[in-house]
Design a protein around this motif. Structure first.
Motif, short mmCIF file in Angstrom:
data_model
loop_
_atom_site.label_atom_id
_atom_site.label_comp_id
_atom_site.label_asym_id
_atom_site.label_seq_id
_atom_site.Cartn_x
_atom_site.Cartn_y
_atom_site.Cartn_z
N VAL A 44 0.83 -1.21 0.00
CA VAL A 44 0.00 0.00 0.00
C VAL A 44 0.87 1.25 0.00
CG1 VAL A 44 -1.73 1.31 1.29
CG2 VAL A 44 -1.93 -1.18 1.13
N GLY A 45 2.02 1.17 0.69
CA GLY A 45 2.89 2.33 0.80
C GLY A 45 2.53 3.23 1.95
N ILE A 46 2.14 2.63 3.10
CA ILE A 46 1.83 3.41 4.29
C ILE A 46 2.62 2.84 5.46
CG2 ILE A 46 -0.50 4.02 3.53
CD1 ILE A 46 -1.57 1.87 5.45
N ALA A 47 2.69 3.59 6.55
CA ALA A 47 3.39 3.12 7.75
C ALA A 47 2.54 2.07 8.46
CB ALA A 47 3.66 4.30 8.68
N LYS A 48 3.22 1.12 9.06
CA LYS A 48 2.53 0.07 9.82
C LYS A 48 1.70 0.68 10.95
CE LYS A 48 3.59 -4.43 11.92
NZ LYS A 48 4.71 -5.35 12.26
N GLY A 49 2.25 1.72 11.57
CA GLY A 49 1.52 2.38 12.64
C GLY A 49 0.21 2.98 12.19
N SER A 50 0.16 3.44 10.94
CA SER A 50 -1.08 4.02 10.41
C SER A 50 -2.16 2.95 10.32
CB SER A 50 -0.83 4.63 9.04
OG SER A 50 0.06 5.72 9.12
N LEU A 51 -1.77 1.76 9.85
CA LEU A 51 -2.75 0.68 9.73
C LEU A 51 -3.32 0.31 11.10
CD1 LEU A 51 -3.75 -0.95 7.21
CD2 LEU A 51 -2.35 -2.83 8.07
N PHE A 52 -2.44 0.24 12.10
CA PHE A 52 -2.92 -0.09 13.44
C PHE A 52 -3.74 1.07 14.04
CE2 PHE A 52 0.77 -3.18 13.63
CZ PHE A 52 -0.06 -4.30 13.48
N LYS A 53 -3.42 2.28 13.62
CA LYS A 53 -4.24 3.42 14.07
C LYS A 53 -5.66 3.30 13.56
CE LYS A 53 -4.54 8.48 13.70
NZ LYS A 53 -3.93 9.69 13.12
N TYR A 54 -5.81 2.84 12.30
CA TYR A 54 -7.13 2.70 11.72
C TYR A 54 -7.89 1.51 12.31
CZ TYR A 54 -4.84 5.46 8.01
OH TYR A 54 -4.15 6.41 7.32
N PHE A 55 -7.19 0.38 12.47
CA PHE A 55 -7.89 -0.88 12.74
C PHE A 55 -7.52 -1.54 14.07
CE2 PHE A 55 -7.36 -0.53 8.07
CZ PHE A 55 -8.69 -0.39 7.72
N GLY A 56 -6.53 -1.02 14.77
CA GLY A 56 -6.18 -1.55 16.07
C GLY A 56 -5.29 -2.78 16.00
N THR A 57 -5.75 -3.84 15.37
CA THR A 57 -5.04 -5.11 15.29
C THR A 57 -5.29 -5.75 13.92
OG1 THR A 57 -6.94 -6.36 16.12
CG2 THR A 57 -5.37 -5.52 17.77
N LYS A 58 -4.59 -6.83 13.65
CA LYS A 58 -4.86 -7.59 12.43
C LYS A 58 -6.29 -8.11 12.46
CE LYS A 58 -2.86 -11.67 11.45
NZ LYS A 58 -1.85 -12.66 10.95
N GLN A 59 -6.75 -8.53 13.64
CA GLN A 59 -8.13 -8.99 13.77
C GLN A 59 -9.10 -7.86 13.44
OE1 GLN A 59 -9.68 -12.08 14.65
NE2 GLN A 59 -11.44 -10.90 13.99
N GLY A 60 -8.78 -6.65 13.89
CA GLY A 60 -9.64 -5.50 13.59
C GLY A 60 -9.69 -5.21 12.10
N LEU A 61 -8.55 -5.36 11.43
CA LEU A 61 -8.51 -5.17 9.98
C LEU A 61 -9.37 -6.21 9.28
CD1 LEU A 61 -7.36 -4.03 7.33
CD2 LEU A 61 -5.33 -5.49 7.68
#
Length: 216
Positions: A44-61
């Motif tokens: 995607v080209g984003i920071a890992k922290g951004s993904l966790f900010k959006y979804f919390g965890t892999k389960q949240g994603l």
């Protein structure tokens, strides 16, 4: 669960779609346990922290992807329900079968995740997700069935819940046969052209007609 869906949904639409597309592809290819957040954010080209900010965890994603997929699948079925109320019950079921095929062909990774969930017992939250799929199917089919019973299109002695189970099972196997060669069997539905798929859907619904209506 999702950490901050509003933050994600405030992103530009193209970026939202890219995140969901790459995450869905990762889960479809590798399953839940082997899916890599690192691979997702790299593509995607984003920071890992951004993904966790959006979804919390892999389960949240994954939870978000599942909910998004259910919402997408509801749209063509809602269109059929709202625009075919004057049609024969079995024509509506036939159109529903074809709408399901169209959705699977347009979103193959989503359906691949569903199949993994269906056949892998260790899939996280499996009972929750599969239960939601079945509840959505019941919510769609039961009103069609009860309305057709009231109008005399279907036998009045049918058990609506059993009829839902029966139709849901037939439709689910139809989609599996269209998508997975090992689950096709004798009707040769796997990866067929549109004309053949429509003919098979019509044949299935005509068989249902003979079993669910009162002989004249």
């Amino acid at each position: 669960m999702v950490q901050n869906p509003k933050t994600f949904e405030n992103l530009p639409k193209e970026k939202q779609e890219r995140v969901l597309r790459e995450a869905t592809s990762e889960f479809a290819e590798h399953g839940y346990h082997q899916a890599s957040v690192n691979r997702i954010v790299t593509r995607v080209g984003i920071a890992k922290g951004s993904l966790f900010k959006y979804f919390g965890t892999k389960q949240g994603l994954f939870d978000y992807i599942f909910s998004h997929a259910v919402t997408q699948f509801k749209q063509p079925l809602k269109h059929i329900r709202d625009t075919t109320s004057d049609k024969d019950f079995f024509e509506r079921i036939e159109k529903s079968l074809l709408a399901g095929v169209d959705f699977i062909e347009a979103h193959p990774h989503i359906y691949r995740i569903y199949l993994k969930m269906l056949f892998q017992e260790n899939f996280p939250m499996r009972d929750k997700f599969l239960g939601e799929v079945r509840r959505r199917s019941t919510k769609y089919l039961r009103p069609l069935i009860t309305a057709a019973m009231e109008s005399g299109e279907l036998r009045k002695d049918l058990d609506p819940d059993m009829a839902v189970f029966y139709l849901d099972s037939v439709m689910d196997r139809f989609f599996q046969a269209h998508t997975v060669p090992a689950l096709d069997g004798p009707i040769t539905l796997y990866n067929t052209d549109r004309q053949t798929t429509e003919a098979k859907a019509h044949a299935i619904t005509e068989m249902l007609r003979r079993g669910l209506t009162t002989p004249s």
